[in-house]
Design an enzyme around this catalytic site. Structure first.
Site, PDB file in Angstrom:
ATOM      1  CB  SER A 115      -0.946  -0.026   1.200  1.00 59.57           C
ATOM      2  OG  SER A 115      -1.934   0.959   1.057  1.00 59.57           O
ATOM      3  CG  ASN A 116      -0.553   4.558  -1.225  1.00 58.31           C
ATOM      4  OD1 ASN A 116      -1.248   5.241  -0.496  1.00 58.31           O
ATOM      5  ND2 ASN A 116      -1.042   3.920  -2.284  1.00 58.31           N
ATOM      6  NE  ARG A 117       5.779   7.075   4.053  1.00 58.30           N
ATOM      7  CZ  ARG A 117       6.190   6.355   5.087  1.00 58.30           C
ATOM      8  NH1 ARG A 117       5.391   6.164   6.122  1.00 58.30           N
ATOM      9  NH2 ARG A 117       7.385   5.828   5.079  1.00 58.30           N
ATOM     10  CB  SER A 118      -3.097   7.533   0.509  1.00 62.55           C
ATOM     11  OG  SER A 118      -4.344   8.159   0.532  1.00 62.55           O
ATOM     12  CB  ALA A 175      -2.682   7.054  -3.099  1.00 67.88           C
TER      13      ALA A 175
END
Ligand code: C5P
Length: 399
Positions: A208-211, A275
């Protein structure tokens, strides 16, 4: 939305009356002038002194209060109100309003106002489900009253069931929605995506990502507060769901692709603040991967480009989180994905972009016009973006 608004908050005799202090406080903190009217039953549950203290305004508890600052109170309060909110609303006040009875200050104010009225019922389950109460609510709805809740859960009777006062965030969200219903996006349908997708590696792990989802949620709330019907397609976030918007959960890029393909072609605009993971494991492992090797290689494949592939006659807005060549890269994406607007944000600064409450963005349109905005709260960025969406939509309707 709530700044400089005048809100009459009616409180009636329910156990949930104590929660009205929190509602009054939140509205006051948001810049509204809150005029509280309490029925005599409400005073048994919570002191007017509390409401006086949190609102900083006189609290009306009687029909004829000679010491009050209001001239003929029900008229002056009714006229000054941008909205009348009754929270909590008992079966009794609901019955009285449905019958048009005017024997207390709250009923009189509701009868005398031209402002919208929002009711948040709270009562025991059987009282709520009773056909008399249901009929009364239906009659009020037919007359244009707005109703929020009740929610389900633990009740003062010690049982679980329907009848709890709606969540305070939902009540505040509904107030914003009602206040903004004639805004510049009234009658428009906006689809907003938010959050970072999670692409499974195995049953317990994902990429995943930091969104945080904050930008997308701010956009959804801002669009709602300008009168739009909003569908929020959300990947995982830790935020609470905004009231008054349709929520579609989409955990992975594929699920978001399907949700957006289904809903956006019927909408007036799509704002993709999510994101979306660019890559995902080609195949998620069925079982939890064991740490029995010194190295592990994951094979990834591209996810579908949602914005680039969704077709239809609606305004398309994308985001571009960039760490280098902000404007050039964003412009390229706008062209590639056939967008009307792209919102570029520089993610190298700590106060802007992912998982922050503020954002510094540059809005670029099809004509290549660049609008660089200073650092501001995400809600303000959302309104700036929606100013542009509203302008594009109104240009379109004139075509
Ligand atoms: O190409 P890039 O991921 O930088 O583009 C960002 C924009 O495209 C964002 O609005 C994002 O929501 C959207 N996007 C998409 N589908 C993907 C990846 C990104 O719609 N697979």
């Amino acid at each position: 939305m709530l700044n400089n608004k005048t809100i009459v908050l009616g409180i009636t005799g329910s156990i949930a009356a104590y929660k009205a202090a929190e509602i009054a406080s939140r509205l006051t903190q948001a810049g509204s002038k809150v005029n509280v009217i309490m029925t005599k039953e409400a005073i048994q549950f919570i002191s007017p002194v509390t409401l006086r203290a949190v609102t900083g305004s006189p609290v009306v508890t009687e029909m004829f209060d000679l010491a009050s600052e209001f001239s003929i109170e029900h008229i002056s309060l009714a006229q000054a109100a941008d909205i009348v909110v009754i929270a909590p609303a008992t079966a009794n006040i609901i019955a009285k309003l449905a019958a048009g009875i005017a024997d207390d200050m709250l009923c009189c104010t509701v009868l005398a106002t031209k402002a919208p009225v929002l009711i948040a019922p709270a009562m025991e389950t059987n009282m709520y489900n009773n056909p008399a109460t249901q009929d009364n609510l239906t009659r009020l709805e037919a007359r244009g009253f707005e109703i929020i809740g009740p929610a389900s859960g633990w009740l003062a009777s010690g049982k679980e069931g329907v009848g709890r006062l709606a969540d305070i965030n939902d009540i505040i969200g509904s107030i914003c929605q009602v206040l903004g219903r004639d805004g510049d996006l009234a009658g428009k349908h906006l689809v907003v995506t938010a959050g970072g997708t999670q692409e499974p590696i195995d049953p317990v792990r994902y990429i995943s990502n930091r969104s945080s989802g904050k930008m997308g949620y701010a956009l959804a709330e801002a669009a709602r507060d300008r009168g739009a019907k909003v569908t929020l397609v959300t990947a995982h976030t830790s935020l609470s769901e905004p009231a008054g918007v349709d929520i579609m959960q989409a955990g992975t890029a594929q699920e978001m692709y399907q949700a957006v393909q289904g809903v956006a072609p019927h909408a007036d605009a799509l704002v993709m603040a999510a994101a979306v993971a660019d890559y995902r494991p080609i195949k998620a492992a069925k079982d939890k991967i064991k740490k029995d090797k010194a190295e592990l290689t994951l094979k990834l494949e591209l996810t579908p480009d949602i914005l680039g592939s969704v077709k239809g006659d609606f305004i398309k807005v994308g985001f571009a989180a960039e760490s280098i060549n902000l404007v050039e890269n964003a412009r390229e994406k706008l062209k590639q994905k056939g967008l009307d607007l792209i919102i570029a944000n520089d993610i190298t600064a700590g106060d802007s972009g992912f998982d922050t409450d503020t954002n510094r963005v540059t809005i670029i349109d099809r004509e290549g016009k660049i609008e660089s905005l200073p650092l501001m709260p995400k809600r303000e960025v959302a309104d700036k973006v929606l100013d542009r969406v509203a302008a594009l939509l109104s240009k379109r309707s004139k075509r």
